[in-house]
Write a protein that holds these residues in place. Structure first.
Motif, PDB file in Angstrom:
ATOM      1  N   GLY A 210      75.552  22.904   5.647  1.00 19.13           N
ATOM      2  CA  GLY A 210      74.377  22.991   5.652  1.00 19.13           C
ATOM      3  C   GLY A 210      73.831  23.614   7.083  1.00 19.13           C
ATOM      4  N   ALA A 211      74.664  23.887   7.897  1.00 16.81           N
ATOM      5  CA  ALA A 211      74.576  24.349   9.060  1.00 16.81           C
ATOM      6  C   ALA A 211      74.969  25.925   9.164  1.00 16.81           C
ATOM      7  CB  ALA A 211      75.004  23.699  10.537  1.00 16.81           C
ATOM      8  N   THR A 212      74.214  26.810   9.901  1.00 21.76           N
ATOM      9  CA  THR A 212      74.615  28.229  10.090  1.00 21.76           C
ATOM     10  C   THR A 212      74.560  28.536  11.419  1.00 21.76           C
ATOM     11  OG1 THR A 212      73.961  28.927   7.821  1.00 21.76           O
ATOM     12  CG2 THR A 212      74.372  30.474   9.622  1.00 21.76           C
ATOM     13  N   ALA A 213      75.738  28.572  12.107  1.00 27.77           N
ATOM     14  CA  ALA A 213      75.891  28.890  13.629  1.00 27.77           C
ATOM     15  C   ALA A 213      76.372  30.393  14.017  1.00 27.77           C
ATOM     16  CB  ALA A 213      76.565  27.922  14.287  1.00 27.77           C
ATOM     17  N   ALA A 214      76.027  30.964  15.195  1.00 26.25           N
ATOM     18  CA  ALA A 214      76.488  32.213  15.499  1.00 26.25           C
ATOM     19  C   ALA A 214      76.543  32.512  16.819  1.00 26.25           C
ATOM     20  CB  ALA A 214      75.723  33.560  14.811  1.00 26.25           C
ATOM     21  N   ALA A 215      77.154  33.248  17.498  1.00 26.93           N
ATOM     22  CA  ALA A 215      76.983  33.772  18.903  1.00 26.93           C
ATOM     23  C   ALA A 215      76.221  35.005  18.992  1.00 26.93           C
ATOM     24  CB  ALA A 215      78.517  33.867  19.669  1.00 26.93           C
ATOM     25  N   LEU A 216      75.140  35.094  19.814  1.00 21.89           N
ATOM     26  CA  LEU A 216      74.134  36.338  19.755  1.00 21.89           C
ATOM     27  C   LEU A 216      74.392  36.882  21.267  1.00 21.89           C
ATOM     28  CD1 LEU A 216      70.986  34.512  18.408  1.00 21.89           C
ATOM     29  CD2 LEU A 216      72.797  35.536  17.360  1.00 21.89           C
ATOM     30  N   ALA A 217      74.203  38.213  20.909  1.00 17.07           N
ATOM     31  CA  ALA A 217      74.463  39.255  22.094  1.00 17.07           C
ATOM     32  C   ALA A 217      73.313  38.852  23.338  1.00 17.07           C
ATOM     33  CB  ALA A 217      74.279  40.522  21.739  1.00 17.07           C
ATOM     34  N   ARG A 218      73.516  38.586  24.569  1.00 11.06           N
ATOM     35  CA  ARG A 218      72.448  38.474  25.566  1.00 11.06           C
ATOM     36  C   ARG A 218      71.850  39.668  25.964  1.00 11.06           C
ATOM     37  NH1 ARG A 218      76.103  34.026  28.884  1.00 11.06           N
ATOM     38  NH2 ARG A 218      75.354  32.127  27.779  1.00 11.06           N
ATOM     39  N   GLY A 219      70.703  39.707  26.577  1.00 11.58           N
ATOM     40  CA  GLY A 219      69.873  40.683  27.240  1.00 11.58           C
ATOM     41  C   GLY A 219      70.099  40.627  28.600  1.00 11.58           C
ATOM     42  N   ALA A 220      69.299  41.402  29.312  1.00 14.30           N
ATOM     43  CA  ALA A 220      69.207  41.441  30.979  1.00 14.30           C
ATOM     44  C   ALA A 220      68.952  40.099  31.510  1.00 14.30           C
ATOM     45  CB  ALA A 220      68.623  42.702  31.465  1.00 14.30           C
ATOM     46  N   ASP A 221      68.106  39.401  30.782  1.00 19.68           N
ATOM     47  CA  ASP A 221      67.677  38.160  31.402  1.00 19.68           C
ATOM     48  C   ASP A 221      68.734  37.044  31.159  1.00 19.68           C
ATOM     49  OD1 ASP A 221      67.446  37.890  28.526  1.00 19.68           O
ATOM     50  OD2 ASP A 221      65.066  37.376  28.738  1.00 19.68           O
ATOM     51  N   GLY A 222      69.815  37.227  30.555  1.00 13.81           N
ATOM     52  CA  GLY A 222      70.606  35.966  30.111  1.00 13.81           C
ATOM     53  C   GLY A 222      70.244  35.564  28.740  1.00 13.81           C
ATOM     54  N   ARG A 223      69.203  35.449  28.057  1.00 12.14           N
ATOM     55  CA  ARG A 223      68.943  34.958  26.851  1.00 12.14           C
ATOM     56  C   ARG A 223      69.231  35.848  25.732  1.00 12.14           C
ATOM     57  NH1 ARG A 223      65.296  30.771  27.581  1.00 12.14           N
ATOM     58  NH2 ARG A 223      64.374  30.803  29.501  1.00 12.14           N
ATOM     59  N   ALA A 224      69.152  35.176  24.434  1.00 14.27           N
ATOM     60  CA  ALA A 224      69.549  36.315  23.310  1.00 14.27           C
ATOM     61  C   ALA A 224      68.739  37.425  23.290  1.00 14.27           C
ATOM     62  CB  ALA A 224      69.428  35.454  22.182  1.00 14.27           C
ATOM     63  N   GLU A 225      69.344  38.597  23.187  1.00 16.07           N
ATOM     64  CA  GLU A 225      68.479  39.980  23.135  1.00 16.07           C
ATOM     65  C   GLU A 225      67.808  40.128  21.774  1.00 16.07           C
ATOM     66  OE1 GLU A 225      69.049  44.325  24.666  1.00 16.07           O
ATOM     67  OE2 GLU A 225      70.704  43.507  23.558  1.00 16.07           O
ATOM     68  N   VAL A 226      66.500  40.173  21.871  1.00 19.47           N
ATOM     69  CA  VAL A 226      65.803  40.458  20.537  1.00 19.47           C
ATOM     70  C   VAL A 226      65.258  41.866  20.692  1.00 19.47           C
ATOM     71  CG1 VAL A 226      63.771  39.603  19.275  1.00 19.47           C
ATOM     72  CG2 VAL A 226      65.093  38.202  20.482  1.00 19.47           C
ATOM     73  N   VAL A 227      65.636  42.539  19.638  1.00 15.10           N
ATOM     74  CA  VAL A 227      64.972  44.087  19.623  1.00 15.10           C
ATOM     75  C   VAL A 227      64.617  44.419  18.166  1.00 15.10           C
ATOM     76  CG1 VAL A 227      65.976  46.620  19.558  1.00 15.10           C
ATOM     77  CG2 VAL A 227      67.048  44.904  21.089  1.00 15.10           C
ATOM     78  N   ASP A 228      63.115  44.603  18.221  1.00 14.88           N
ATOM     79  CA  ASP A 228      62.539  44.860  16.888  1.00 14.88           C
ATOM     80  C   ASP A 228      62.573  43.501  16.253  1.00 14.88           C
ATOM     81  OD1 ASP A 228      61.760  47.486  17.575  1.00 14.88           O
ATOM     82  OD2 ASP A 228      63.488  48.524  16.740  1.00 14.88           O
ATOM     83  N   GLY A 229      62.463  42.561  16.751  1.00 12.96           N
ATOM     84  CA  GLY A 229      62.357  41.233  16.031  1.00 12.96           C
ATOM     85  C   GLY A 229      63.716  40.756  15.641  1.00 12.96           C
ATOM     86  N   LYS A 230      65.013  41.425  15.938  1.00 13.19           N
ATOM     87  CA  LYS A 230      66.035  41.274  15.483  1.00 13.19           C
ATOM     88  C   LYS A 230      66.906  40.762  16.515  1.00 13.19           C
ATOM     89  CE  LYS A 230      65.568  43.937  11.298  1.00 13.19           C
ATOM     90  NZ  LYS A 230      66.101  45.193  10.463  1.00 13.19           N
ATOM     91  N   VAL A 231      68.111  39.777  16.289  1.00  7.15           N
ATOM     92  CA  VAL A 231      68.966  39.467  17.075  1.00  7.15           C
ATOM     93  C   VAL A 231      70.296  40.393  16.773  1.00  7.15           C
ATOM     94  CG1 VAL A 231      67.921  37.600  18.051  1.00  7.15           C
ATOM     95  CG2 VAL A 231      69.494  37.354  16.138  1.00  7.15           C
ATOM     96  N   THR A 232      71.560  40.338  17.569  1.00  8.10           N
ATOM     97  CA  THR A 232      72.651  40.936  17.153  1.00  8.10           C
ATOM     98  C   THR A 232      73.951  39.840  17.256  1.00  8.10           C
ATOM     99  OG1 THR A 232      72.056  43.350  18.113  1.00  8.10           O
ATOM    100  CG2 THR A 232      74.449  42.729  17.884  1.00  8.10           C
ATOM    101  N   THR A 233      74.571  39.390  16.228  1.00  8.27           N
ATOM    102  CA  THR A 233      75.670  38.558  16.349  1.00  8.27           C
ATOM    103  C   THR A 233      76.903  39.073  17.019  1.00  8.27           C
ATOM    104  OG1 THR A 233      76.285  39.157  14.341  1.00  8.27           O
ATOM    105  CG2 THR A 233      74.726  37.264  14.323  1.00  8.27           C
TER     106      THR A 233
END
Length: 255
Positions: A210-233
């Motif tokens: 029931g749970a889906t987990a992933a590691a997301l690429a970080r941006g320059a601010d140390g948070r998950a990077e969001v480009v055009d509304g999408k993240v990168t696993t």
């Protein structure tokens, strides 16, 4: 054993996390103040139990190359950070095979000081977690050790238990230690070593049903990077990212 440099250098352990980056900055400033060269050291440690992981179907040589390239990138980023902090600093670097605590203890034999990053864990948690470099190095180092502490963080420590702690439970207590990950906000355990599967030392396990987990690429601010509304696993092993859960797990608060 580390080679001797005269005068003895300031040695800093390179880790690709906030504590590691703060340690590099602090070490660069301190080395410059003392007129010492800065030695960047990254321990290239093959994850315990990785060769038994059914998901790792690539030959040993391929995975070894992947981890080595990740270590080289970590050193390159640390060198750039140190140069930005103190442009005229003399810098050497080393990618050393071995467990981080052992490597840094050996480096301490020829260092003026060893600098390590920390995440403000208690001594017991520091010893039992996979980030168990600080306590063993301080206990056995032949030179002063400076621990640069990252700002306080909220939530539970996201790292798995030290593999040695899991193996100790198996050998001494004769029972498996099933590490898990969850937070109060998740409502239940989200990642676990299942009773039906072999425990992998150094791994928190797999997402529960029931749970889906992933590691997301970080941006320059140390948070998950969001480009055009999408993240990168992140699919490449040995790369640190942001642990994320897909909304909609069974215990998620919906009020």
């Amino acid at each position: 054993m580390a080679g001797f440099e005269k005068p003895a250098p300031m040695v800093v352990g390179v880790e690709n996390n906030q504590g590691g980056r703060l340690a590099v900055r602090w070490a660069a400033k301190e080395a410059d103040r003392r007129g010492l060269r800065l030695r960047l050291v990254h321990a290239l440690d093959w994850p315990l139990g990785a060769e038994r992981d059914p998901d790792m179907r690539k030959p040993w040589e391929t995975w070894s190359g992947i981890f080595r390239r990740a270590g080289e990138r970590a050193l390159e980023e640390a060198r750039s950070l140190a140069r930005d902090t103190r442009p005229g600093l003399r810098i050497t670097e080393a990618l050393v095979d071995g467990r981080p605590a052992v490597v840094m203890r050996e480096q301490a034999a020829s260092a003026a000081m060893v600098v390590l990053g920390s995440r403000r864990l208690s001594s017991a948690r520091e010893l039992m977690s996979t980030g168990n470099i600080v306590v063993p190095v301080i206990a056995h180092a032949a030179c002063p050790v400076a621990v640069v502490r990252a700002p306080e963080h909220r939530g539970d420590d996201p790292r798995p238990l030290n593999p040695e702690a899991v193996l100790w439970g198996r050998d001494v207590l004769k029972i498996p230690i099933h590490d898990t990950w969850w937070q109060t906000e998740t409502g239940c355990i989200m990642i676990a070593n299942f009773a039906a599967n072999e425990v992998r030392p150094g791994s928190m396990g797999r997402p529960v049903p029931g749970a889906t987990a992933a590691a997301l690429a970080r941006g320059a601010d140390g948070r998950a990077e969001v480009v055009d509304g999408k993240v990168t696993t992140i699919d490449e092993p040995g790369v640190e990212g942001e642990l994320a859960l897909r909304a909609g797990w069974p215990s998620m608060f919906r009020g």
